[in-house]
Motif scaffolding. Structure first.
Motif, PDB file in Angstrom:
ATOM      1  N   SER A   1       1.354  34.718   9.701  1.00 34.63           N
ATOM      2  CA  SER A   1       1.972  34.694  11.033  1.00 34.63           C
ATOM      3  C   SER A   1       3.269  35.486  11.144  1.00 34.63           C
ATOM      4  CB  SER A   1       2.226  33.241  11.465  1.00 34.63           C
ATOM      5  OG  SER A   1       2.979  32.554  10.484  1.00 34.63           O
ATOM      6  N   TRP A   2       3.767  36.003  10.021  1.00 33.89           N
ATOM      7  CA  TRP A   2       5.034  36.748  10.051  1.00 33.89           C
ATOM      8  C   TRP A   2       4.785  38.232   9.789  1.00 33.89           C
ATOM      9  CZ3 TRP A   2      10.000  34.508  10.699  1.00 33.89           C
ATOM     10  CH2 TRP A   2       9.997  33.106  10.784  1.00 33.89           C
ATOM     11  N   ASP A   3       5.399  39.089  10.613  1.00 35.84           N
ATOM     12  CA  ASP A   3       5.302  40.536  10.386  1.00 35.84           C
ATOM     13  C   ASP A   3       6.223  40.968   9.262  1.00 35.84           C
ATOM     14  OD1 ASP A   3       3.479  40.884  12.452  1.00 35.84           O
ATOM     15  OD2 ASP A   3       5.060  41.087  13.951  1.00 35.84           O
TER      16      ASP A   3
ATOM     17  N   MET B   1       2.887  32.657   4.763  1.00 31.75           N
ATOM     18  CA  MET B   1       3.761  33.186   5.804  1.00 31.75           C
ATOM     19  C   MET B   1       3.249  34.513   6.358  1.00 31.75           C
ATOM     20  SD  MET B   1       7.567  32.220   4.404  1.00 31.75           S
ATOM     21  CE  MET B   1       8.361  32.705   5.946  1.00 31.75           C
ATOM     22  N   GLN B   2       2.585  35.291   5.516  1.00 34.68           N
ATOM     23  CA  GLN B   2       2.050  36.575   5.969  1.00 34.68           C
ATOM     24  C   GLN B   2       0.982  36.406   7.051  1.00 34.68           C
ATOM     25  OE1 GLN B   2       0.953  38.205   2.138  1.00 34.68           O
ATOM     26  NE2 GLN B   2       2.676  39.664   2.146  1.00 34.68           N
TER      27      GLN B   2
ATOM     28  N   LEU C   1       8.799  39.420   6.185  1.00 28.92           N
ATOM     29  CA  LEU C   1       9.123  38.208   5.422  1.00 28.92           C
ATOM     30  C   LEU C   1      10.604  38.186   5.054  1.00 28.92           C
ATOM     31  CD1 LEU C   1       6.055  37.998   3.005  1.00 28.92           C
ATOM     32  CD2 LEU C   1       6.439  36.742   5.126  1.00 28.92           C
TER      33      LEU C   1
ATOM     34  N   GLU D   1       9.156  28.400  11.235  1.00 26.53           N
ATOM     35  CA  GLU D   1       8.616  28.889  12.519  1.00 26.53           C
ATOM     36  C   GLU D   1       9.641  28.693  13.629  1.00 26.53           C
ATOM     37  OE1 GLU D   1       5.932  30.493  13.368  1.00 26.53           O
ATOM     38  OE2 GLU D   1       4.867  30.469  11.449  1.00 26.53           O
TER      39      GLU D   1
ATOM     40  N   GLY E   1      12.324  31.310  13.288  1.00 24.91           N
ATOM     41  CA  GLY E   1      11.807  32.600  13.745  1.00 24.91           C
ATOM     42  C   GLY E   1      11.748  32.681  15.259  1.00 24.91           C
TER      43      GLY E   1
END
Length: 205
Positions: A166-168, A163-164, A170, A128, A131
């Motif tokens: 919060s992440w658009d 992760m999906q 990967l 995080e 990112g």
């Protein structure tokens, strides 16, 4: 990529004392005891290049290795290790964060994750941070030889699903085993690919 030469350059705790930022740099980091030194030695085919230890927390400095006179491999201290003092953890944390944010030639961070475990908070929190700072990274799942391939895949799928949330987009991931040399070509080819892209960008600049 063929590794013709791999040599230790320096260890230090300050970014301004790292080698001049003239070559692409790839940093390897993970929780303590994730198998980082073994992986580095496997990738470079130099058995004693990175010092392995049965006691986690061995790496305490920023360690630079020059590969093929062409790029740097950087061995960073682990994170999330409870058996060092809070002061030591805080110092490492500041050093790592400053390095990540200010090292201008840092091309990619390889976040090492023990493939035997389900998603762990320290790994997710570290990613995080990367990112949030727009620092490019990929995942390297280690120690794949320690369990069945189906179990490894099960844990990787769990990480991806987590992760999906919060992440658009990967990051890429690699599955490795230092013992069996699994994933060596894939990781080195990826580095080669990035090096070529960076060289093209420099030529077009």
């Amino acid at each position: 990529m063929i590794i013709r030469e791999a040599k230790f350059m320096m260890s230090n705790s300050r970014v301004d004392q790292c080698p001049p930022p003239t070559l692409p740099e790839y940093a390897f980091i993970g929780r303590s005891n994730v198998g980082k030194s073994s992986l580095i030695n496997m990738l470079t085919e130099h058995k004693g290049l990175a010092k392995t230890s049965s006691s986690p927390g061995k790496t305490q400095l920023i360690n630079h290795f020059l590969i093929n006179e062409d790029w740097y491999l950087v061995d960073l201290p682990g994170y999330g290790y409870a058996k060092v003092s809070k002061d030591a953890r805080a110092t490492w944390g500041k050093m790592i964060n400053f390095y990540m944010r200010h090292r201008e030639n840092l091309a990619c961070v390889f976040v090492l994750i023990d493939s035997r475990h389900a998603p762990l908070a320290p790994d997710l929190e570290f990613m995080e941070m990367l990112g949030a700072e727009s620092i490019p990274f990929v995942l390297v799942f280690t120690k794949a030889d320690k369990q069945s391939s189906s179990r490894t895949q099960q844990n990787i799928t769990a990480y991806i699903r987590k992760m999906q949330e919060s992440w658009d987009e990967l990051p890429r991931h690699f599955i490795t085993s230092a013992e069996e040399k699994t994933g060596r070509d894939e990781v080195l080819n990826f580095i080669d690919e990035i090096n070529q892209q960076l060289a093209q960008q420099a030529d077009n600049a």
